[in-house]
Design an enzyme around this catalytic site. Structure first.
Site: not given
Length: 479
Positions: A119, A186
């Site tokens: 991400d 994350e």
């Protein structure tokens, strides 16, 4: 009087001798290693990173994740790295996070874990026009690959997969098991990704020799007093706590303001927090950092680093001059949201401020609340914790062979580089694995990356290839 001056002179001479002795015996902690031959890489690795950037695997704070982008990205990875995904065991966690297990030759050797995340953070619409290339284009320009994720963290992810695919093509089988942990959230705390995987590892009793995640970098200019290229390897990371301050005082018309208003009192509190920061400290982590870089500095700086007991105030003053340096030596305070008022002629009856603290290891939420209460000295202001925060205590042992191995591997890709342990200022997915091993390191093998979380995030092609070289050697030479 002469006798007193003589005594002072003798004591001063003794002090000078002690300082010089400590300076001259302040020995280097660097390892001598020869550069490894660079592996042969064609431009397919560049194309792979470009295409990885095209997928808008964005994490939003409100959890509105477009899963189709992640699914498409993972399908692309399977196509780009056929040996990795056919030779390794793939496990999906909460649909979007991945574990790849590369079986080694010996079950007696502890496994290693390499981490990265899929991400990326969003692009601020107001800044899109400031980019030199479209943020998700993966454009190559002047020797750089542009795009969100080139540094954080698709650059590392693709470099890991490129090196693994190459090793598999060469018929390589690692001595120990190797796990790739690839999270999907994350940027929004990693709760469904890395935290869940860490719990799985705990249940399965997987005890890695070490874990390597993103964090430190290679830098040519960011270490104060050092005029050599350095690689800073995170051995711990700062925690975070967020508090909401709230005060209510009856408001009214702006033509008749009272002596005290909610917005004034909250503004005073914010200023007091700014004027009363947490104390600066040369913690054991910082002292370790200085003991690695100090011997490589010019004589005067080396003298200060060798005699921290005497020059600590000067060192702290020097580090406090920059944002990163200041964050290294203290728990930082940042007001990030201030809310009050709805109309220009109406004095608000309530004011709130959100304060984010990045804490030194060992600082708890209670410590932060006590500091705030003492600093603002206003019992009318309510202090409300937002969530439990994070108070990490994990610190890797730099005398362990795992640190020396990473240090040696870095030395194989950069000539005469200074490697030092340091404190990572942000939070990483690896924090969830502290119960699996204390040997958690944070290092991204790229030199002075640009645009991290901002405009024109980009990676130099030569640095990207050097990163592939690093992961290749890290896996190939591990014993």
């Amino acid at each position: 009087m002469k006798k007193l001056l003589k005594i002072i002179g003798v004591l001063f001479l003794i002090l000078i001798i002690i300082i010089l002795f400590r300076t001259l015996t302040f020995k280097s902690k660097q390892v001598k290693v020869h550069l490894a031959p660079k592996i042969s890489l064609n431009d397919s690795c560049i194309n792979h990173l470009q295409k990885a950037i095209n997928f808008r695997t964005i994490s939003y704070d409100d959890s509105k994740i477009d899963s189709s982008q992640f699914i498409g990205f993972q399908k692309y990875l399977i196509e780009a790295y056929p040996l990795v995904f056919s030779k390794m065991k793939l496990e999906k966690v909460n649909d979007l996070s991945l574990i790849l297990h590369w079986k080694g030759k010996s079950a007696k050797v502890k496994p290693i874990v390499l981490m990265a995340h899929q991400d990326v953070v969003p692009i601020e619409k107001a800044t899109e026009k400031d980019w030199d290339a479209l943020p998700f284009s993966g454009t190559v320009k002047s020797g750089f690959i542009y795009g969100r994720g080139t540094i954080d963290d698709k650059g590392s992810l693709i470099a890991i997969l490129e090196s693994a695919e190459l090793l598999l093509k060469q018929g390589f089988i690692p001595l120990s098991d190797i796990y790739f942990v690839i999270g999907h959230d994350e940027e929004i705390s990693g709760l469904r990704g890395a935290r869940t995987i860490a719990n799985l590892f705990k249940e399965r009793k997987i005890k890695p020799a070490f874990i390597l995640d993103e964090g430190g970098i290679i830098t040519e200019y960011k270490v104060p007093g050092l005029n050599k290229t350095a690689a800073v390897v995170g051995i711990a990371e700062k925690g975070y706590q967020t508090l909401k301050l709230k005060i209510k005082i009856p408001g009214g018309h702006s033509s008749m303001p009272e002596e005290r208003t909610a917005i004034d009192e909250m503004a005073k509190a914010v200023v007091k927090l700014k004027e009363n920061p947490f104390p600066a400290k040369l913690t054991p982590i910082v002292q370790n950092f200085l003991s690695f870089v100090g011997p490589e500095m010019p004589f005067i700086s080396k003298m200060a680093m060798a005699n921290q007991w005497l020059f600590s105030s000067i060192i702290k003053s020097s580090y406090a001059k920059s944002g990163a340096g200041n964050a290294t030596i203290r728990t930082t305070t940042a007001t990030t949201i201030f809310n009050s008022g709805i109309k220009e002629n109406l004095i608000p009856g309530e004011a709130t401020a959100t304060i984010n603290f990045r804490t030194q290891p060992g600082i708890t939420q209670e410590d932060v609340i006590n500091h705030v209460r003492k600093a603002i000295d206003n019992n009318e202001i309510e202090i409300i914790p937002i969530g439990k925060g994070n108070s990490p205590t994990q610190i890797a042992d730099i005398n362990d062979e795992s640190f020396k191995y990473i240090q040696t591997t870095i030395g194989k890709i950069k000539q005469d580089i200074i490697v030092a342990p340091y404190l990572v200022l942000g939070a990483t997915d690896s924090r969830y694995f502290s119960e699996n091993t204390s040997q958690i390191f944070r290092f991204t093998p790229f030199t002075d990356p640009e645009g991290f979380h901002g405009v024109n995030e980009r990676i130099k092609i030569s640095e990207f290839k050097n990163g592939i070289n690093f992961y290749y050697l890290l896996m190939k030479d591990y014993k």
